[in-house]
Scaffold this active site. Structure first.
Site, PDB file in Angstrom:
ATOM      1  CB  SER A   1     -11.231  32.685  55.572  1.00  0.00           C
ATOM      2  OG  SER A   1      -9.755  32.528  55.706  1.00  0.00           O
TER       3      SER A   1
ATOM      4  CG  ASP B   1      -7.388  27.638  60.664  1.00  0.00           C
ATOM      5  OD1 ASP B   1      -6.808  27.470  60.007  1.00  0.00           O
ATOM      6  OD2 ASP B   1      -8.361  28.554  60.654  1.00  0.00           O
TER       7      ASP B   1
ATOM      8  CG  HIS C   1      -9.218  27.678  57.265  1.00  0.00           C
ATOM      9  ND1 HIS C   1      -8.960  28.707  57.992  1.00  0.00           N
ATOM     10  CD2 HIS C   1      -9.947  28.524  56.150  1.00  0.00           C
ATOM     11  CE1 HIS C   1      -9.240  29.954  57.509  1.00  0.00           C
ATOM     12  NE2 HIS C   1      -9.598  29.823  56.068  1.00  0.00           N
TER      13      HIS C   1
END
Length: 649
Positions: free
Chosen positions: A198, A304, A335
Site C-alpha cells: 500500500s 481491491d 487489500h
C-alpha cells in the site's frame, strides 16, 4: 504444466563481488550444481541492530535545518567480520508507530539504547540469516523522523531515496537525530530492493520512478501509481476527503506542531472539484516510468476497493512500454498481503526473486511464467506473459432489448436509447442483482449464455454518450460475470481471508521479535454474479480528464470511463454484462443534483481486452443458449463497504 519461457532479456547481475558472496552462502550441494539459494547461515540473535538518521537535504518542517529520517537496521554480523558486503531489503513506511504493519498490526519497538527490538513483518527474521540487511525507514514526519508527511510527494519520496543514496555513499547519515557524528554504510554493497504494501509499496513505485542508482528491484503490493487516481476518477470523487486527512492520521506529534503549511497545501491544491493541479503532477509516478531502472515484482488484489486496480494496470502498462523487467501476482482478494493468502509459495517466490535480483543467483525465476493469477480461492494459474499474447482490445456494443433497461451486448452497432435516474442509495451489487429486471436506476446490456469460456485480461474503456437533465452528473460502468461461482468474499471486513489462531514461523526469532504469525485461510462466498471491473467519471469532465465544466441540461456529451484492470474468465454457460448507471454507492460520492440520463446507444461502447479478440467473442456467443444457463442471478457478495481512507491500514 506451464510452458516455461524467458520473460525478457535480464541484466547480468553477477559481478566479482556478488560471485564471492554467492559462493560463501551456498551449501556444498549447491556449489556442485544443485539449484542455488541463499541459506540461513548467519545468526539472527547476534545480528547488528543500529539506527541512523539520514539527511534528506530538505527542510519540510521549516525549522531552519535539513530534515533527518530514521532508518532502523538489522544486519548479519558475520559478513562484516569477514570484510564481505551485503545487499539491502528496505521497507519505507509511515505506519511503524501510528498504525502498525501486517495482519497483526505490528509496530517497531526499541530497547533503552534506541535500537530496534521488534521489526514488523517477517522480512528481517527470514532474510537477515540468509545474508541480507533489512532497513525499516520512517517516512519524513512519522515516528522518529524529522520533516512533514506530504502524501506521496517530494518529502515522502526523498525520505526513502536519501537512504538509498546513503547506502551507496552519496548522502550523509548521523548516529543521532540532532548530533554531528556521521556514519557510513561500509557494510553494504549498495544493492537495494524495496518492498511494501500500500503506502509503503507506493513509496517503492515513487522512488523507482526517480531512477535512483542502487535500487535494483521493487516489490509493490497493492500500491498506488498516481495519487490523483486514489482520490478521483476523471473528476468523480472516490472519497469525501483529501490527502490532508491522511497526512494528519500518520503525522508524529512533532510534525503536527510544525507542518501546518504542508497541511494547508494538501487542502488548497487538492480541490474537491476533482480538477488536476500541480500537486497531482508531482504525485504521478506513471509519467516517469521511463526512468525506472529497477525490476518490478507487482502484487495486487483484483477486488481491491481501497487501492483500486487501475493503479496496477496503468503502472504495469507504462513499465511494459519502457521495457522494464517485471513479474505479477493477481489474487481474488481485496487489500491483502500475499503473506496472508498464499504464504508458503509467497515466501519461497520472494526469496528466489531477491536472490536473483540482489545476489545474482541463476535460480531460474526469470524463465518462469510472468503472471500468477488466482482463478478460484487457492486455485492459481499462470500466464507466460501478461496480458497473454493474443489479447486484443475488442469493441462491444449495447443494443436495446425487449424490455426497457434490459438490453443486449454484441459486436454490432445499434440505434436506440436507454434512460436511468441516479440513485445514490444503490450500488453495483444492487444493479447486478436486478440485471434482468427493468429498473429506473441503471441500464444493463447482457450477452446470451456463452458457448465457450471468455477471458478478459487487462484494462477496459467504456465510452458513453449521455444527455443529462441537470448541470452535474456522475457515471459508473461495471462489467459483470452473471453465473454461479465460489469466490473470495472481498466485501467482508477482512477482504477475503479469515485469520486463524495457529501460527507458523518464517525465519529466526528472538525474545522481542517472533518470526511466527497467525495462519489464515480463504473466506469464501457462493455467488450468482461477480462484478469484476469498474470505472467512474464526472460527466463534466467530457472535454478534459483534468478539468470539469458545468453541463447544459438537455445537451448530449460523450466521455470515456477508464475501467480497472482485471484478469477474469467468464465461463461457458455464464453471461457477460455491461451496466451503466450513476452513483456507485460507497465507491464514489454522488453529484450535487439527481440527474436522469439518456444514453445514445449508437455512441456508447465498451472496449475490452479479450484473449482471442473479436473472434473469441463471436465464437463464445454463437449458437443456441447453453444448457443449464440461468436467466436471472439474484445473489452476490455484500454491497461495497466504505473502506478506510488509509491505503495500508
Amino acid at each position: 504444466m506451464p510452458i516455461r519461457m524467458r520473460l525478457t532479456t535480464w541484466r547480468s547481475l553477477v559481478t566479482t563481488a556478488t560471485a564471492v558472496l554467492t559462493a560463501a552462502l551456498l551449501t556444498p550441494a549447491a556449489a556442485h550444481g544443485a539449484p542455488r539459494e541463499s541459506q540461513p547461515v548467519h545468526s539472527y540473535a547476534n545480528a547488528v541492530r543500529e539506527a541512523v538518521w539520514v539527511d534528506t537535504g530538505l527542510d519540510g518542517d521549516g525549522d531552519g535545518r535539513t530534515d533527518r529520517v530514521a532508518a532502523d537496521i538489522v544486519r548479519p554480523r558475520e559478513p562484516a567480520r569477514q570484510a564481505r558486503k551485503v545487499p539491502v531489503i528496505m521497507d519505507a513506511s509511515p505506519y511503524y508507530s501510528c498504525c502498525g504493519r501486517g495482519n497483526e498490526s505490528q509496530k517497531k519497538t526499541y530497547d533503552a539504547s534506541g535500537h530496534v527490538v521488534q521489526m514488523p513483518l517477517f522480512y528481517d527474521n527470514y532474510f537477515v540469516p540468509r545474508g541480507y540487511a533489512f532497513v525499516g525507514v520512517d517516512l519524513a514526519g512519522t515516528n522518529r523522523s524529522d520533516g512533514c508527511v506530504d502524501v506521496g510527494g517530494h518529502f515522502d519520496i526523498q525520505s526513502a531515496k536519501a537512504v538509498i543514496d546513503w547506502l551507496n555513499g552519496r548522502a550523509k547519515a548521523y548516529t543521532t537525530r540532532t548530533g554531528s557524528t556521521t556514519v557510513k554504510a561500509t557494510w553494504t554493497n549498495g544493492r537495494t530492493g524495496m518492498i511494501g504494501k500500500s503506502w509503503d509499496g507506493t513509496i517503492a513505485n515513487g522512488v523507482a520512478a526517480t531512477g535512483v542508482k542502487g535500487l535494483k528491484t521493487i516489490v509493490p503490493i497493492s500500491a498506488i501509481s498516481s495519487w490523483y487516481d486514489y482520490y478521483f476518477a476523471k473528476g468523480a470523487p472516490l472519497y469525501d476527503s483529501g490527502p490532508d486527512r491522511l497526512s494528519d492520521y500518520v503525522d508524529s506529534p512533532e510534525a503536527r506542531a510544525k507542518c501546518a503549511a504542508v497541511q494547508k497545501k494538501l487542502v488548497d491544491e487538492a480541490p474537491r472539484s476533482g480538477d488536476w493541479t500541480s500537486l497531482w503532477t508531482e504525485r504521478d509516478y506513471v509519467k516517469d516510468a521511463g526512468r525506472v531502472k529497477a525490476s518490478v515484482f507487482l502484487v495486487h488484489g483484483l477486488q481491491d476497493l481501497n487501492v483500486r486496480t487501475k493503479h496496477f494496470g496503468q503502472w504495469w502498462d507504462a513499465l511494459a512500454r519502457n521495457g522494464v523487467e517485471r513479474k505479477i501476482w493477481l489474487s481474488q482478494t481485496g487489500h491483502v498481503d500475499p503473506f496472508d493468502f498464499r504464504r508458503a509459495t509467497w515466501v519461497d517466490t520472494l526469496h528466489r526473486w531477491f536472490d536473483h535480483e540482489l545476489l545474482g543467483y541463476d535460480n531460474g525465476i526469470d524463465r518462469e511464467p510472468m503472471a500468477d493469477i488466482e482463478r478460484h480461492p487457492d486455485q492459481w494459474v499462470t500466464s507466460k506473459a501478461w496480458p497473454p499474447r493474443g489479447t486484443q482490445a475488442t469493441t462491444l456494443r449495447p443494443a436495446p432489448g425487449t424490455q426497457a433497461g434490459v438490453g443486449t451486448l454484441g459486436l454490432h452497432k445499434a440505434r436506440g436509447t436507454e434512460t436511468f435516474t441516479d440513485n445514490r442509495q444503490l450500488s453495483e451489487t444492487d444493479w447486478a442483482a436486478r440485471i434482468d429486471t427493468p429498473t429506473a436506476d441503471k441500464a444493463g446490456f447482457v450477452t446470451k449464455p456463452l458457448g465457450h469460456d471468455l477471458r478478459l485480461s487487462g484494462s477496459s474503456k467504456v465510452t458513453v454518450t449521455a444527455t443529462p437533465t441537470t448541470s452535474t452528473a456522475h457515471l459508473s460502468a461495471v462489467l459483470v460475470d452473471l453465473g454461479p461461482d465460489t469466490i473470495r468474499d472481498y466485501a467482508d471486513a477482512a477482504e477475503g481471508i479469515t485469520t486463524l489462531t495457529d501460527r507458523t514461523c518464517w525465519g529466526a526469532s528472538t525474545s522481542g521479535d517472533s518470526a511466527c504469525f497467525k495462519e489464515t485461510k480463504a473466506r469464501t462466498a457462493a455467488v450468482d454474479y461477480t462484478v469484476f471491473s469498474r470505472g467512474w467519471a464526472d460527466l463534466g469532465n467530457y472535454a478534459s480528464d483534468r478539468k470539469g465544466l458545468p453541463l447544459t441540461p438537455g445537451k448530449a456529451y460523450t466521455i470515456t470511463l477508464d475501467l480497472a484492470a482485471t484478469d477474469h474468465v467468464v465461463p461457458k454457460g455464464h453471461r457477460l454484462a455491461l451496466i451503466v448507471a450513476g452513483t456507485d454507492k460507497d465507491l464514489i460520492d454522488p453529484p450535487s443534483s439527481t440527474p436522469t440520463l439518456t444514453l445514445d446507444l449508437s455512441g456508447t461502447s465498451a472496449k475490452v481486452p479479450l484473449v482471442g479478440g473479436a473472434a473469441a467473442f463471436a465464437r463464445a456467443t454463437a449458437g443456441p443458449a447453453s444448457a443449464g444457463s440461468t436467466a436471472r442471478t439474484p445473489g452476490g457478495v455484500g454491497a461495497p463497504r466504505t473502506v478506510h481512507r488509509i491505503p495500508g491500514h
